[in-house]
Structure formats: structure tokens, C-alpha cells
Design a protein around this motif. Structure first.
Motif, PDB file in Angstrom:
ATOM      1  N   ALA A   1      51.170  -9.957  20.937  1.00  0.00           N
ATOM      2  CA  ALA A   1      51.413 -10.986  21.955  1.00  0.00           C
ATOM      3  C   ALA A   1      52.516 -11.932  21.499  1.00  0.00           C
TER       4      ALA A   1
ATOM      5  N   GLU B   1      46.467  -7.566  18.004  1.00  0.00           N
ATOM      6  CA  GLU B   1      46.660  -7.981  19.391  1.00  0.00           C
ATOM      7  C   GLU B   1      47.357  -9.332  19.462  1.00  0.00           C
TER       8      GLU B   1
ATOM      9  N   GLU C   1      56.221 -12.723  23.218  1.00  0.00           N
ATOM     10  CA  GLU C   1      56.660 -14.073  23.541  1.00  0.00           C
ATOM     11  C   GLU C   1      57.927 -14.470  22.785  1.00  0.00           C
TER      12      GLU C   1
END
Length: 321
Positions: free
Chosen positions: A278, A274, A282
Motif C-alpha cells: 500500500a 500488505e 501511495e
């Protein structure tokens, strides 16, 4: 459906026609779009990998696709979910059935190719460097085999964590790939690794996927109090570690195997994935895929790994998905 299968250890895998079973309790059927290749696939073909199924079985440790069916008693996912699958096998096929504990949803903006390429390489490096070695900003990280599947991600993540990264790889082309991932210092595999690292101040953390003489040289370049991570033995030789050196230099050797963590700390692996997804969203990490090939050329993809002609990841795609 078509699947790239091992029928007997030591024989070449073949593209076979087979049936995809219906999912049982706690399982999901997934239409696979992409599969990342790993050195472990080569070991599984020979029956020497620590988690090798009995033949016949389908190769492919990590894949990505879309959930197409669920047992009525299975909760947590829905038909149509885009998922990454760390199945341990079964990824080199047009479809497969997997335990839902092996699935994680992927963001809409993430391609199936990136999802298939990220799990083992990035998961290994992130868990090893952060969870196990506790790499700190300002420390020096030595990565051997730094242009390979896991090595390149260790360079990238080590730099993100604030370390000074020394990358070792063979040849200018591979060193350039490591430099592009953020390596501060480059050492060719033909150089004296121990002397070169010592000249740079030594290593506080060693991340080694090669083993053999490379491990021995890296071990001797470690600073007092260093943490050393043997994450693979691509060179073919498992090194023996002198305990007296560990004592005298206060060294810590930390074995790490991502598949093992899936068995006794699956929540830690999920949290790592996770975090990595992420970071991908980004723009902080981006998988380096040197080759993308269709399923019928999976054998060629494995040969690229065996001959060390790839950098980063080789990804197999299921044509028509």
C-alpha cells in the motif's frame, strides 16, 4: 525450464534444465518474471544458512510472477493472478511450485521487479522496526550497512516512522544513496562509529546487519533503554553480547528473522507485506535497484553482492516474460 541450481555445497551454482512439477493441494505453479537476490543466497551456496534445503535445489528466496496452474483442491488464488512469492528458495528459475501461504497478490501498477525486490528487505525492516522495536517518532535510529539491501530500507522506513536516522556505510557513493533514502546523518565505515554516534546524542534503536566490530561499536553507542536489532552478520562474525551491559544500561536485544516469522506468525508477515505494498502504491516507498540482470547472469549478480559492489537490491529477470 531453466533454473539456477546448487548441486553440492561449496560448488558454483549452474543454470540447469529441469522440470517444473505439477502443483499439489495447497500449491500454485507460478511463471516467474523476476527474483531478488539476497546475502542469504550466498550462505545457502555454502550450506551455512539456517534454512538451507538439501542439494540439488534452486536458489532465490523472493520472486514475482503469474499463477499458471492450481491443484483443483487449492483455494484462494486463480490462474492469471499476479503474485509475489516469498518461497525461501526456488525463485531463480523460469517457473516454480509454491505453497499458497507463500503468495500474496500484487497491485496491477506494481512491476514484477519491484515486487521481487520488496519482500525480504522491506519486510525485515518494517517488522523489525515497527513490530519488534516499536520505533517512535523523535527517536534516533542507527542503521549500519545502510546502503545494502536491508539497510537502505531501514533508513527509508525509519524516516517514514518519524525517527532521526544515522546511516553508516562505506564510501561516499554509498553514503549518498543512504542520504537520498532520507538519512539525517552520515558516518563512513572508516570512522570511529561509537564516537560519531555518541557525538550525535547516541542511538535509541540500533539496526545492524553487519555484526562483528561494527555491532560492538554500535552496541556501545546505544542510549540507556535502547533496543538493538541484530538482523544479519554480513561481516562474517557473530558478536557475543555481554549480559552485564544489558543489565546496567537497561538494553534490549531483539533477534529478528523474517523467515522464522513465516513459520510461527505468517499472518503478521502477510499484514506487513500488505502495508508495504500500500505504501508503494501511495509513492511513499520505492525499491532502490542498482542492477537488473537476466537469469543467465545470476552468477554475476551474486558476485555483486559478495564483492559489495551493489547498493539496495540486485534483481534477476526472466528474459521473454
Amino acid at each position: 525450464m531453466q533454473a539456477f541450481q546448487v548441486s553440492a555445497f561449496g560448488t558454483p551454482p549452474i543454470l540447469a534444465e529441469t522440470q517444473c512439477p505439477a502443483p499439489g493441494p495447497g500449491e500454485a505453479a507460478v511463471a516467474l518474471h523476476a527474483c531478488g537476490l539476497n546475502f542469504a543466497d550466498l550462505l545457502m551456496m555454502k550450506g551455512t544458512y539456517q534454512d538451507t534445503p538439501e542439494p540439488p535445489f534452486t536458489l532465490g528466496l523472493e520472486a514475482a510472477g503469474v499463477v499458471t496452474a492450481l491443484d483443483p483442491r487449492t483455494e484462494g488464488f486463480a490462474i492469471g493472478d499476479r503474485v509475489a512469492v516469498f518461497g525461501g528458495s526456488g525463485g531463480l528459475a523460469e517457473a516454480g511450485v509454491f505453497d499458497i501461504a507463500r503468495l500474496i497478490r500484487i497491485p496491477d501498477a506494481m512491476s514484477f521487479e519491484h515486487a521481487a525486490a520488496m519482500q525480504i528487505a522491506y519486510g525485515t525492516s518494517h517488522m523489525a522496526l515497527d513490530h519488534c522495536a516499536r520505533l517512535q517518532p523523535g527517536e534516533t535510529l542507527l542503521v549500519t550497512g545502510a546502503a545494502g539491501g536491508v539497510g537502505l530500507t531501514a533508513v527509508e522506513i525509519g524516516k517514514l516512522m518519524g525517527a532521526t536516522v544515522i546511516a553508516q556505510a562505506r564510501g561516499r557513493d554509498k553514503l549518498d544513496v543512504a542520504a537520498a533514502a532520507g538519512a539525517d546523518h552520515l558516518i563512513d565505515a572508516g570512522e570511529d562509529l561509537r564516537s560519531a554516534v555518541k557525538a550525535l546524542g547516541g542511538a535509541d534503536v540500533v539496526y545492524d546487519a553487519i555484526g562483528g566490530d561494527v555491532w560492538n561499536a554500535a552496541f556501545r553507542s546505544a542510549n540507556p533503554g535502547a533496543r538493538l536489532l541484530p538482523v544479519g552478520f554480513a561481516g562474517g562474525e557473530v558478536p557475543q553480547i555481554p549480559a552485564n551491559h544489558l543489565l546496567v544500561k537497561n538494553l534490549t536485544v531483539i533477534g529478528f528473522y523474517l523467515g522464522g516469522y513465516m513459520k510461527f506468525r505468517p499472518e503478521a508477515v502477510r499484514q506487513s507485506f500488505e502495508t508495504l505494498f500500500a505504501w508503494h502504491g501511495e509513492g511513499r516507498i520505492k525499491p532502490h535497484i542498482s542492477h537488473t540482470l537476466p537469469l543467465e547472469q545470476a552468477g554475476k549478480g551474486l558476485e555483486l553482492l559478495r564483492s559489495r559492489k551493489s547498493t539496495g537490491k540486485v534483481v534477476i529477470t526472466m528474459v521473454g516474460r
